[in-house]
Structure formats: structure tokens, C-alpha cells
Design a protein around this motif. Sequence first.
Motif, PDB file in Angstrom:
ATOM      1  N   ALA A 339       2.686   3.730 -10.909  1.00 37.80           N
ATOM      2  CA  ALA A 339       1.419   4.219 -10.350  1.00 37.80           C
ATOM      3  C   ALA A 339       1.062   3.506  -9.049  1.00 37.80           C
ATOM      4  O   ALA A 339      -0.046   3.665  -8.548  1.00 37.80           O
ATOM      5  CB  ALA A 339       0.307   4.032 -11.374  1.00 37.80           C
ATOM      6  N   PHE A 340       1.982   2.713  -8.497  1.00 43.49           N
ATOM      7  CA  PHE A 340       1.735   1.967  -7.267  1.00 43.49           C
ATOM      8  C   PHE A 340       3.029   1.876  -6.473  1.00 43.49           C
ATOM      9  O   PHE A 340       4.128   2.070  -7.019  1.00 43.49           O
ATOM     10  CB  PHE A 340       1.190   0.567  -7.578  1.00 43.49           C
ATOM     11  CG  PHE A 340       2.065  -0.237  -8.519  1.00 43.49           C
ATOM     12  CD1 PHE A 340       3.082  -1.056  -8.053  1.00 43.49           C
ATOM     13  CD2 PHE A 340       1.881  -0.136  -9.901  1.00 43.49           C
ATOM     14  CE1 PHE A 340       3.880  -1.781  -8.923  1.00 43.49           C
ATOM     15  CE2 PHE A 340       2.683  -0.860 -10.788  1.00 43.49           C
ATOM     16  CZ  PHE A 340       3.686  -1.681 -10.296  1.00 43.49           C
ATOM     17  N   GLU A 341       2.914   1.579  -5.195  1.00 45.21           N
ATOM     18  CA  GLU A 341       4.081   1.424  -4.332  1.00 45.21           C
ATOM     19  C   GLU A 341       4.630   0.004  -4.450  1.00 45.21           C
ATOM     20  O   GLU A 341       3.878  -0.951  -4.633  1.00 45.21           O
ATOM     21  CB  GLU A 341       3.705   1.715  -2.872  1.00 45.21           C
ATOM     22  CG  GLU A 341       3.222   3.145  -2.633  1.00 45.21           C
ATOM     23  CD  GLU A 341       4.314   4.163  -2.864  1.00 45.21           C
ATOM     24  OE1 GLU A 341       5.484   3.857  -2.553  1.00 45.21           O
ATOM     25  OE2 GLU A 341       3.994   5.264  -3.355  1.00 45.21           O
ATOM     26  N   ALA A 342       5.947  -0.123  -4.335  1.00 40.20           N
ATOM     27  CA  ALA A 342       6.557  -1.439  -4.548  1.00 40.20           C
ATOM     28  C   ALA A 342       7.771  -1.650  -3.644  1.00 40.20           C
ATOM     29  O   ALA A 342       8.854  -1.977  -4.113  1.00 40.20           O
ATOM     30  CB  ALA A 342       6.950  -1.597  -6.013  1.00 40.20           C
ATOM     31  N   ASP A 343       7.583  -1.490  -2.340  1.00 40.64           N
ATOM     32  CA  ASP A 343       8.680  -1.772  -1.423  1.00 40.64           C
ATOM     33  C   ASP A 343       8.708  -3.264  -1.106  1.00 40.64           C
ATOM     34  O   ASP A 343       7.838  -4.036  -1.542  1.00 40.64           O
ATOM     35  CB  ASP A 343       8.557  -0.937  -0.148  1.00 40.64           C
ATOM     36  CG  ASP A 343       7.233  -1.120   0.551  1.00 40.64           C
ATOM     37  OD1 ASP A 343       6.719  -2.264   0.586  1.00 40.64           O
ATOM     38  OD2 ASP A 343       6.670  -0.128   1.063  1.00 40.64           O
ATOM     39  N   ALA A 344       9.702  -3.693  -0.332  1.00 36.69           N
ATOM     40  CA  ALA A 344       9.898  -5.120  -0.063  1.00 36.69           C
ATOM     41  C   ALA A 344       8.705  -5.736   0.654  1.00 36.69           C
ATOM     42  O   ALA A 344       8.298  -6.873   0.351  1.00 36.69           O
ATOM     43  CB  ALA A 344      11.176  -5.334   0.741  1.00 36.69           C
ATOM     44  N   ASP A 345       8.121  -5.023   1.596  1.00 39.82           N
ATOM     45  CA  ASP A 345       6.971  -5.556   2.326  1.00 39.82           C
ATOM     46  C   ASP A 345       5.776  -5.767   1.408  1.00 39.82           C
ATOM     47  O   ASP A 345       5.080  -6.792   1.485  1.00 39.82           O
ATOM     48  CB  ASP A 345       6.587  -4.623   3.473  1.00 39.82           C
ATOM     49  CG  ASP A 345       7.608  -4.633   4.612  1.00 39.82           C
ATOM     50  OD1 ASP A 345       8.406  -5.601   4.681  1.00 39.82           O
ATOM     51  OD2 ASP A 345       7.612  -3.683   5.409  1.00 39.82           O
ATOM     52  N   ARG A 346       5.527  -4.801   0.534  1.00 38.03           N
ATOM     53  CA  ARG A 346       4.402  -4.935  -0.406  1.00 38.03           C
ATOM     54  C   ARG A 346       4.668  -6.063  -1.410  1.00 38.03           C
ATOM     55  O   ARG A 346       3.739  -6.788  -1.802  1.00 38.03           O
ATOM     56  CB  ARG A 346       4.159  -3.614  -1.127  1.00 38.03           C
ATOM     57  CG  ARG A 346       3.532  -2.525  -0.252  1.00 38.03           C
ATOM     58  CD  ARG A 346       3.280  -1.262  -1.065  1.00 38.03           C
ATOM     59  NE  ARG A 346       2.540  -0.243  -0.325  1.00 38.03           N
ATOM     60  CZ  ARG A 346       3.109   0.660   0.460  1.00 38.03           C
ATOM     61  NH1 ARG A 346       4.435   0.685   0.602  1.00 38.03           N
ATOM     62  NH2 ARG A 346       2.361   1.554   1.110  1.00 38.03           N
ATOM     63  N   LEU A 347       5.911  -6.187  -1.834  1.00 38.63           N
ATOM     64  CA  LEU A 347       6.262  -7.283  -2.739  1.00 38.63           C
ATOM     65  C   LEU A 347       6.027  -8.639  -2.080  1.00 38.63           C
ATOM     66  O   LEU A 347       5.448  -9.549  -2.684  1.00 38.63           O
ATOM     67  CB  LEU A 347       7.730  -7.163  -3.162  1.00 38.63           C
ATOM     68  CG  LEU A 347       8.033  -6.267  -4.362  1.00 38.63           C
ATOM     69  CD1 LEU A 347       9.516  -5.993  -4.450  1.00 38.63           C
ATOM     70  CD2 LEU A 347       7.548  -6.941  -5.644  1.00 38.63           C
ATOM     71  N   ALA A 348       6.454  -8.779  -0.842  1.00 38.22           N
ATOM     72  CA  ALA A 348       6.262 -10.036  -0.120  1.00 38.22           C
ATOM     73  C   ALA A 348       4.774 -10.343   0.023  1.00 38.22           C
ATOM     74  O   ALA A 348       4.340 -11.488  -0.176  1.00 38.22           O
ATOM     75  CB  ALA A 348       6.935  -9.964   1.247  1.00 38.22           C
ATOM     76  N   ALA A 349       3.997  -9.342   0.357  1.00 35.18           N
ATOM     77  CA  ALA A 349       2.561  -9.540   0.506  1.00 35.18           C
ATOM     78  C   ALA A 349       1.920  -9.940  -0.824  1.00 35.18           C
ATOM     79  O   ALA A 349       1.014 -10.792  -0.863  1.00 35.18           O
ATOM     80  CB  ALA A 349       1.906  -8.271   1.052  1.00 35.18           C
ATOM     81  N   ALA A 350       2.383  -9.342  -1.929  1.00 35.76           N
ATOM     82  CA  ALA A 350       1.837  -9.665  -3.249  1.00 35.76           C
ATOM     83  C   ALA A 350       2.176 -11.093  -3.652  1.00 35.76           C
ATOM     84  O   ALA A 350       1.336 -11.805  -4.232  1.00 35.76           O
ATOM     85  CB  ALA A 350       2.368  -8.678  -4.285  1.00 35.76           C
TER      86      ALA A 350
END
Length: 368
Positions: A339-350
Amino acid sequence: MIVAKTPAAYSNEPGNLGKAGPRIAALGSKVYAIAGRTAWSKAGPALTDSLKQEGIVFSVRLLEGPCTLANIERLSEEAERFEVDVILGIGGGTVLDLTKAVGDRLGLPVVTVPTIAATCAAWSALTVLYDDEGRSAGYLPLGSSPALVLADTGILSDAPRRYLASGIGDTLVKWYEIGINVKPGELGGLDARIGLSTSRLALDILKEHAVPVYNALERHESHPAFADVTDSIFLLAGLVGSVTSEVRRAGFAHAIHDALTWLPETHGSLHGEKVAFGLLAQLVLEGKRAEAEELARLHRSLDLPITLQELGIVGDSSAAIAAVASRIRFPQDVLDRLAFEADADRLAAAIAEADRIGRTIIHSQIPV
């Protein structure tokens, strides 16, 4: 198709090792034991007496080093030369994972004796693999769970409490990791529903009892919920992984753990400690920052790491965060169900935001 793999028998009670002989004798009369050095010093005397009373012949291999394919092969060949009919593991996750893989390779029944409550390795039909450098090298599915799991609460309560906290962290993760694979309003497959119900029970037990039990250990006191907490780590967390299907799932907390093992500076952290921090990042990734903050405070009460620095990553962490995020990959069909996006950039930000949450909590608790 649903597949269930569970131990034939499980027991977690005081004095269990002194009663192990008859239960192991029902499986065979010649035992190859794999043990950690410290684990054998703690559990060996009671086990030795009980095995000898049953006339069981046994040899002990003290293990040093990670659970690698090479070590599995080497110990399998040695056990085969000894012509044993039972494989016995005594220790923590590394020893027990290796023991299970040896038994699986030889087609022999396995008995696991966990001496720390740091993972559900004593129960699971899975071996976690590493390379010689201690880096994650994947997972080895096994044909079955151990035939017998024998936990002794006396041994477990005597272990350093850091291991219990690590096991609590690893178990807390289960409900959150399964939950992201079932979209809101959907029922989910039977395996997911069983996993959600079982992991929810574990979560409820640990949220109520984990901190009191952990604090009691510091005072060298017994706590009536100690068995419930350790059963949650072994039995309930084990059951979550016991029922599977062909549907693949995403588990970001464990994926972050696996990627962190590729950073040598994190090798002083335990499995459950890395996974616990990974869960904070997963919650941020889901857009659940307030829940991440709440869980980070629980982790803090258990002395679990809530910052990258506490995992061993000091100074500028941007390169380390990018390296971790780049190693996490799930099949597209798995990501499409989230239900959410999970690309490398978003993972790094998280990951970076989870670290900031932890640092803020720590700073707020420093006396002024």
C-alpha cells in the motif's frame, strides 16, 4: 498451496536438560552434538548426565565461526563418518541453524537446545546463511522443523539479558512485517491470516510483559511472565513462519538487517538488534512516523539500538544508508501488492528518518 512445518514436540520449562535423555533416546542412540563453547559450558553437564543415564553414545563438536555452506558441508561429512542417528544442537541461532542444516542434509532427526532466547531458530524449518565475513548470504529452506525443541528456563534466565532483548525485538517485528503484505480491507491468504493472528498474540504478550521481565533479569529476580515471553520468541514467532504458501512477501525489517550485515561496523550488533532498527525504518516507509516513535521508546526501554550509531555506524552515515538501501530488492509483483512505495530513494530516506527519531528520543532523555 499451504505448507505447515512444526516440531513434533516442544518444551520450555525449568530443569528440562536433566530430563532430556529419555526424549532423545526415543529418536536414536548415537548423537552428534554441535554446540557453542559458552553454551556447552552451561548446558553440557546436565545434558551429559542425562544422555549417559540412557546409554546414549555422543560426540561434541564445539563450533566457531558463522553458519556457512562450507561449515554445513564439513560438519555433515563428520557426522556421517560417525554413523550417528540424531543431530543435537546446543546454543544460539548460529549453532542451531547449522545443526538443522546438517540434519536436513543427512536426513536425520534434529534436537535443538536453545541456551539464549535471541531468535526463533530453535523452531524454524529454515537456516540463515552467512559468508566467512559474517555477511548475509541468503536462506536455506529445510524439509522439516526439528523433531524436538528443549528449552530450559533456568539456562535461559541465566544468559545475558541483551540476548532476550534481541529476541523480543526480532519477535515484535513479525506482526508488522506480515501486515504490510495484506492491504487494508483485504482478508489475505490463510497463511497470512494465521501469521497475523499468531504474531498479534506475541505482540500483545511482549508489549505487556517484555519490559518488566527484562528489568527483573537485571535484579536477578524471577518473573512469572518469563516463560510467556520466551515462548513468544520460540513458539509463537516460530509458528508464524511455520505456515507458508507460494505467495512471496516483503519484509523490510529483515531486509534492512541483511543489508546491514554487509557493513563490517555493524557486526557487533545482534540479529534482533538490527531487525528492531529495521522495523523503525519500515514504519517510517509506511508513513507511520508516530508509531515508529512509540516503538522506538519501547526499544529504548529494552536497550535495543534506535540509531545507526548504536549499531556501530558513526560519523556521516549517508554513504552507509545509501549502501543499505541499494541492497534491498523485492520482486515487482511483491512490491505491487504493498500500500506504499518502496524504491531505493524512499528506503534511504526512511532509514535516515528512523535514525533521526532515535537520536531525538535519546537527546530528550539526557538530563540537563
